[in-house]
Design an enzyme around this catalytic site. Structure first.
Site, mmCIF file in Angstrom:
data_model
loop_
_atom_site.group_PDB
_atom_site.id
_atom_site.type_symbol
_atom_site.label_atom_id
_atom_site.label_comp_id
_atom_site.label_asym_id
_atom_site.label_seq_id
_atom_site.Cartn_x
_atom_site.Cartn_y
_atom_site.Cartn_z
ATOM 1 N N LEU A 62 19.683 -19.476 -16.962
ATOM 2 C CA LEU A 62 20.308 -19.763 -15.660
ATOM 3 C C LEU A 62 21.108 -21.054 -15.695
ATOM 4 C CD1 LEU A 62 17.227 -18.798 -13.479
ATOM 5 C CD2 LEU A 62 19.278 -17.411 -13.887
ATOM 6 N N GLU A 79 6.920 -22.977 -19.856
ATOM 7 C CA GLU A 79 5.709 -23.066 -20.657
ATOM 8 C C GLU A 79 5.855 -22.555 -22.082
ATOM 9 O OE1 GLU A 79 3.722 -20.832 -17.586
ATOM 10 O OE2 GLU A 79 2.365 -22.493 -17.169
ATOM 11 N N GLY A 84 4.017 -31.680 -12.289
ATOM 12 C CA GLY A 84 2.869 -30.913 -11.829
ATOM 13 C C GLY A 84 2.030 -30.441 -12.996
ATOM 14 N N ARG A 96 17.793 -14.105 -19.121
ATOM 15 C CA ARG A 96 19.035 -14.805 -18.796
ATOM 16 C C ARG A 96 18.793 -16.307 -18.710
ATOM 17 N NH1 ARG A 96 23.637 -13.290 -16.069
ATOM 18 N NH2 ARG A 96 22.782 -11.304 -15.388
#
Lengths: 327, 729, 169
Positions: free
Chosen positions: B616, B691, B243, B614
């Site tokens: 993940l 990003e 995207g 954090r």
């Protein structure tokens, strides 16, 4: 793509007659032609598929040279043992072009006929004298970073985009052409033409003529280099490229066959360069003299002005490297 | 049952750290990975739909004016052609991210070269593509459209303007000052999957398989475009082939396919050509940026100025937020920041991966390198000396701050030589070799999100939301979060995404996906835990779940009594958004080679150290960082949209001439993840990472080019012609 | 009568419209959508398939030009139940993100291993003759026809290196 009639050419002779009409074209690898057909830059009504005609051989010639079949792929050519051993500049040039996938499909004959990457040529909603005679040149005063600095005309400043033919020019190869009337041989250096007032004419092939092969003269040895300057480290067209076959004996050039890509509408070969270099000892001054000769009539179009110093500096790099390798 | 949680306070309980399944943060391979590597994951255009017609868009060949006549007859007699759709409801540009309504410009009014004006539909793709080329269109051209941002009318983005103290005076008084102007070219998202849609009506109900990032907004945008109720629309985007901002808002092919399918009474597929993706979706604006830095003799900033000029179409609200991190990254009490927008007729400027920082940080961080040199201070040290205690403009505290740690850890890992830095010190053959560094920063965004979690008696769970996974790893991290909370191995957690039949997620954009939807799943799972705890007779915070059972051996299935336990989590950011400045931080280090003859630059190695809350999933998070660094290489060296100065058309509208980095452009990359917990970022203490990896990396390369060969360049990308222009051989 | 094209071992009739590219034939006519269309102009590599053992861009060739040829697509290399070693390595090394370029990358890498085994040189090869050392630079050059916009290159190279090392060990 416009609709077209697809015929597998059963013989060379019939391939010639199938492609004799102005709305007919031959297809071999198809990597350039289909690209342009999808954009409707090319709109043939008939396609003659040459693929099963058989001239895909790579074989020794009687004089010790090498015949490259027109239908041999770029890859088959670059990996051929004799090309790697005796004509390394050709192997290097092919490997510097496109991608493995494209080289696996693209043929030697098709490679010679590939068309320019000019943005205005490939966009049918923009003017281009090459695509639509008389419509004007979009690149002049447009975006012309990739464009030519040598041999341009006020009709066209496109470049020949290939790499292989640049090496073939340095090697002084010959193009074998089969025509309706007769077969002929064309020196590679004369195969492509400058745009002049007829930019749609890119080479000397006549309607119905088919490239059947390329012959390389007997190997000359020497140091063979292909240097390609590009914006990505791979998979980009040349800003400037140089094919060089150089020999040095007793500290002086005894051979300096040079050809240039990215600078003109054809692989650029200037015999005066060899004249200036042969017999002379390598030096920065000599390289500058060679660059002066090469670039004497060079003309930038704004965005591509940089190609003039880039060609000079790349020539320095190549001659310097050749001199070091040969020493 | 729905559970709502609005976060007004930081959540520093770090509950996830106390869970027992021990799967969160681990380098779990993507749960949808086998489908992707075997080619069995279906993307938008790939659903088998019977009797599907093929549509191809027709686009304008002028920059401004009107399409006065569309000659349908010119193509209707061509083989296979079914219809020419020129419905007034066709959209002609992509909606901006989170617009929630359709773009208003109709297909008759032409605002840029390459704008869609009609759709040709035929039985086969070849027939439709050929007919689209033949469609006769007459225009009334409105000449003189402004095309050049340098000479066009500009508007100030007043909410970006900051004037604090007296920057001009600070510059005069400074021991060291820098006043430099940079330019960046426009960028294309160039997601590998072209925009595509298959639309199918059943009565008044519309289903569209599309390639979109934010279904929760896209459904409203599509409803608005078509003039139908949202309830009658179902959007499906289970797999999205990238995207990077280009699929944030509803795009032209979706509306066109829906209108055509309605008119023809049969399904219609519309896939944009690669050229059309370039020409009529989003571009990142080019920028011109002036940086002014004033510093004391020890390098402490006293003044900070950043003014930027960007562009967009008239009427578009989006302005590339170039100053986004400049507002808080470094101190300096005298500040002047301003963002101007030039109104020009090129395709819409919108979000492209890391809007703002992707263009702003390369300029700021290159200017910092100039200052470091002037002040004679190591560039890492210069940055360390200028990390503010709190947001230097708004005075807000930072939710967390890892810049110093990233700079130090990154420098160590890279082997940064902190001695005096002078250019042109290392030469190998034809190549100058040098190193450079830059800080990274990317604002943290978070959004409202909903997800439904079903715990089943068989010890499996199901997570449902319309959230998308555009390659970011959403499928996997949601399985991990639910697995961690519910004591289940991730492979027993089914995650069903990208379907508006499910609760509304936040959509994928602005790096907010993982913290936002992750929080919604967390909220749902916490509610399920509460129910389970009640059944097990313990307090929720004492409930230990692992491998489908409680610590005292009760199977989850037994606790459920044979029934599904369903909770819909609804997470909403509250005061935390206003009370803190929240950002991801990092540092880039690069080593490059510059060819002394040709000006070609190659990146030999690059390292990024990042702090983003954090982690993940250590594997997918690292991949996001790698992706960002790879984009940094493109921004630094190869990527540039080129527009014709006369008609504004995008000239290099394909992947041969718009140079996204190829394999060989990207060397070994190293990523150091600086673990932290940021309770003010989200209740799962995570921030986004999609990003950050490209916010400043290009400057590390630019600074390395200078260190290598002495070419101080102010224009990105630093292509051979530009390097050559300032490099002696 | 035209000879069929054999796709993943199954003979398939040549399409009627000669304009149909091998790519559209695979995706549309045969429903083999694992092969991706990223640019349709040979510029991205997402459509890479293996024809008679050689990798090509299926978008730049007509189905009609492949009578009697044998085509292997991503679906022919492995399945979710039985992935090929490269497919497994891509999964393990996270050699993809959005997954759209992935089938092309894997088809390309599959053919690449054969090219290396045959010591085909590349632009990155120091020598044109003799055996080619399998370096990451060799892999990168040979994979440069396969764009990945997510930026998974480093992981893709790691995946290929693992399998290449296994094959030469």
């Amino acid at each position: 793509m416009r609709p077209f009639e697809f015929t597998r050419a059963p013989s060379l002779k019939e391939a010639g007659s199938l492609t004799a009409a102005s709305d007919s074209m031959a297809i071999a690898g198809g990597t350039n032609l289909l690209d342009l057909m999808k954009l409707q830059v090319e709109t043939p009504s008939r396609l003659a598929d040459l693929n099963r005609l058989g001239f895909a051989q790579i074989e020794d010639t009687d004089d010790g040279g090498l015949l490259l079949g027109a239908l041999a792929t770029n890859t088959e050519t670059a990996v051929h043992p004799r090309v790697r051993r005796d004509y390394p500049v050709l192997a290097r040039a092919i490997l510097a072009g496109a991608t493995q996938q494209l080289r696996n499909k693209a043929t030697n004959g098709g490679n010679l006929c590939q068309r320019t990457r000019c943005f205005y040529f490939t966009n049918i909603d923009q003017p281009c004298n090459k695509r639509e005679p008389g419509s004007g040149c979009g690149a002049i005063d447009g975006i012309a970073k990739l464009h030519a600095i040598l041999g341009t005309s006020d009709q066209c400043i496109a470049t020949y985009p290939g790499d292989m033919a640049v090496a073939l020019s340095a090697l002084d190869a010959t193009v074998l052409v089969s025509g309706p009337g007769t077969d002929r041989s064309v020196p590679l250096r004369e195969f492509h033409v400058l745009p002049g007032d007829t930019p749609w004419v890119e080479n000397v092939l006549e309607r119905g003529e088919i490239i059947t092969g390329i012959t390389l003269p007997p190997p000359v040895g020497g140091t063979q280099l292909y240097r390609k300057v590009r914006e990505r480290s791979s998979y980009a067209f040349a800003l400037v490229s140089i094919a060089a076959i150089v020999e040095i004996a007793d500290g002086k050039f005894t051979r300096a066959d040079l050809a240039f890509g990215g600078l003109a509408h054809k692989p650029w070969h200037d015999p005066h360069l060899a004249d200036a270099l042969v017999g002379q000892a390598p030096s920065r001054e000599l390289f500058d003299t060679a660059a002066d000769i090469l670039l004497e009539d060079a003309r930038g179009y704004g965005e591509n002005d940089f190609k003039i110093p880039l060609a000079r500096r790349t020539l320095h790099a190549v001659l310097q490297q050749a001199a070091e390798d040969a020493a | 049952m729905k559970v709502h949680f609005k976060q007004d306070e930081p959540d520093n309980a770090n509950r996830l750290d106390g869970m027992k399944q021990d799967v969160l943060g681990k380098p779990v391979s993507r749960v949808e990975g086998l489908a992707k590597v075997t080619g069995t994951a279906p993307y938008a255009a790939e659903y088998p739909v019977a009797n599907c017609a093929e549509g191809v868009l027709v686009t304008s060949t002028i920059a401004r004016g009107d399409a006065t006549h569309i000659d349908k007859d010119s193509v209707l007699s061509m083989p296979g052609v079914l219809a020419v759709i020129d419905d007034e409801r066709l959209t002609t540009r992509a909606a901006q991210g989170t617009a929630n309504e359709a773009p208003k410009q109709g297909p008759r009014q032409v605002c840029y070269w390459g704008q869609p004006i009609a759709l040709v539909v035929a039985e086969s793709f070849e027939q439709a593509r050929d007919a689209a080329k033949h469609l006769g269109v007459e225009y009334r051209e409105e000449g003189g459209a402004p095309l050049d941002p340098a000479s066009a009318e500009t508007e100030e983005q007043e909410d970006e303007t900051v004037r604090q103290g007296d920057l001009a005076q600070a510059m005069r008084d400074a021991a060291h000052s820098v006043d430099v102007t940079y330019t960046t070219k426009g960028h294309a998202s160039a997601a590998m999957e072209p925009h595509a849609a298959i639309a199918e009506w059943e009565g008044d109900r519309l289903t569209v398989h599309a390639s979109l990032q934010m279904l929760n907004y896209n459904i409203s945008e599509l409803a608005d475009a078509l003039g139908v109720e949202e309830e009658n629309i179902r959007l499906v985007s289970r797999f999205v082939g990238g995207g990077f901002g280009s699929k944030l808002g509803i795009s032209e092919e979706v509306v066109a396919a829906a209108l055509a399918a309605r008119e023809l009474g049969r399904p219609v597929r519309v896939v944009l050509s690669r050229q059309q993706v370039f020409q009529c979706i989003m571009r990142r604006s080019e920028t011109t940026q002036r940086l002014r830095l004033a510093a004391t003799s020890d390098g402490t900033l006293t003044g900070f100025g950043h003014e930027a000029l960007v562009s967009n179409l008239p009427g578009e609200e989006f302005a590339e937020p170039v100053l986004q991190s400049s507002h808080f990254l470094y101190g300096g009490e005298n500040r002047e920041l301003m963002l101007m927008v030039a109104r020009i007729h090129r395709m819409t400027a919108g979000s492209v991966r890391a809007p703002g920082e992707a263009a702003g940080m390369p300029a700021l961080e290159a200017a910092m390198d100039v200052l470091a040199e002037k002040a004679g201070i190591d560039p890492v040290e210069l940055r360390l000396r200028n990390i503010p205690e709190k947001n230097p403009e708004e005075g807000l505290p930072f939710s967390s701050h890892t810049l110093a740690q990233c700079l130090k850890q990154g420098a160590d890992a890279f082997g940064w030589d902190s001695g005096p830095r002078r250019p042109r010190q290392r030469r190998e053959g034809e190549w100058w070799i040098g190193t450079g560094m830059a800080s990274a920063a990317r604002v943290h965004n978070i959004a409202e999100a909903r997800a439904r979690v079903t715990l089943r008696p068989d010890g499996t769970a199901l997570v449902e939301t319309d959230m998308t996974d555009i390659g970011t790893g959403t499928y996997t991290i949601l399985a991990q979060i639910a697995g961690e909370m519910l004591g289940l191995p991730p492979k027993t957690v089914m995650v069903d995404l990208g379907d508006t039949a499910h609760p509304r997620g936040p959509g994928s954009g602005g790096s907010w996906g993982a913290p936002s939807i992750g929080s919604a799943v967390y909220v749902a799972c916490k509610a399920i835990r509460e129910e389970l705890a009640a059944k097990a007779g313990v307090a929720e915070d004492r409930l230990e779940l692992k491998k489908g059972a409680t610590s005292d051996g009760q199977e989850i299935g037994d606790l459920l009594g044979g029934k599904d336990l369903v909770r819909e989590g609804h997470y909403e950011p509250g005061d935390i958004e206003d009370d803190y400045t929240a950002s991801g931080f990092g540092a880039f280090f690069a080593e490059v080679r510059v060819n002394a003859y040709t000006g070609e630059t190659r990146v030999d190695r690059m390292l990024g150290a990042f702090g983003f809350g954090r982690v993940l999933n250590a594997k997918t998070a690292r991949s996001q960082c790698l992706g960002g660094i790879t984009w940094s290489i493109g921004v630094a060296l190869t990527e540039a949209l080129e527009f014709d100065p006369r008609d504004g058309h995008l000239v290099n509208c394909d992947l041969a001439e718009y140079h996204v980095p190829v394999h060989r452009d990207v060397p070994d990359l190293e990523v150091a993840m600086v673990e932290e917990r940021d309770g003010a970022a989200s209740p799962i203490q995570a921030k986004g990472i999609g990003e950050l990896g490209m916010c400043g990396g290009a400057a590390a390369i630019a600074n390395a080019i200078y260190n290598a060969c002495g070419a101080r360049l102010f224009d990105y990308p630093m292509t051979p012609d530009r390097v050559l222009s300032v490099t002696a051989d | 009568m035209a000879e069929p094209i054999t796709v993943n071992g199954t003979p398939q009739p040549i399409p009627d419209d000669p304009r149909v590219t091998l790519l559209d034939f695979l995706r549309h006519d045969l429903g083999l959508t694992g092969t991706k269309k990223g640019c349709d102009h040979g510029q991205c590599g997402a459509c890479t398939v293996i024809v008679n053992g050689i990798r090509i861009n299926s978008c730049l060739t007509l189905a009609a030009m492949h009578e009697g040829d044998s085509v292997t697509t991503i679906e022919g290399l492995g399945t979710p139940d039985e992935p090929s070693p490269l497919q497994r390595a891509f999964l393990e090394h996270d050699g993809f993100q959005c997954g759209y370029c992935t089938p092309g990358q894997i088809c390309s890498a599959t053919a690449l291993l054969q090219e290396l085994a045959e010591n085909w040189p590349s632009d990155a090869s120091e020598k044109l003759e003799g055996s080619i050392a399998i370096t990451s630079e060799e892999i990168r050059e040979r994979m440069s026809g396969n764009l990945c916009r997510c930026g998974a290159y480093a992981n893709i190279v790691a995946a290929i290196e693992e399998i290449a090392a296994g094959e030469t060990a």
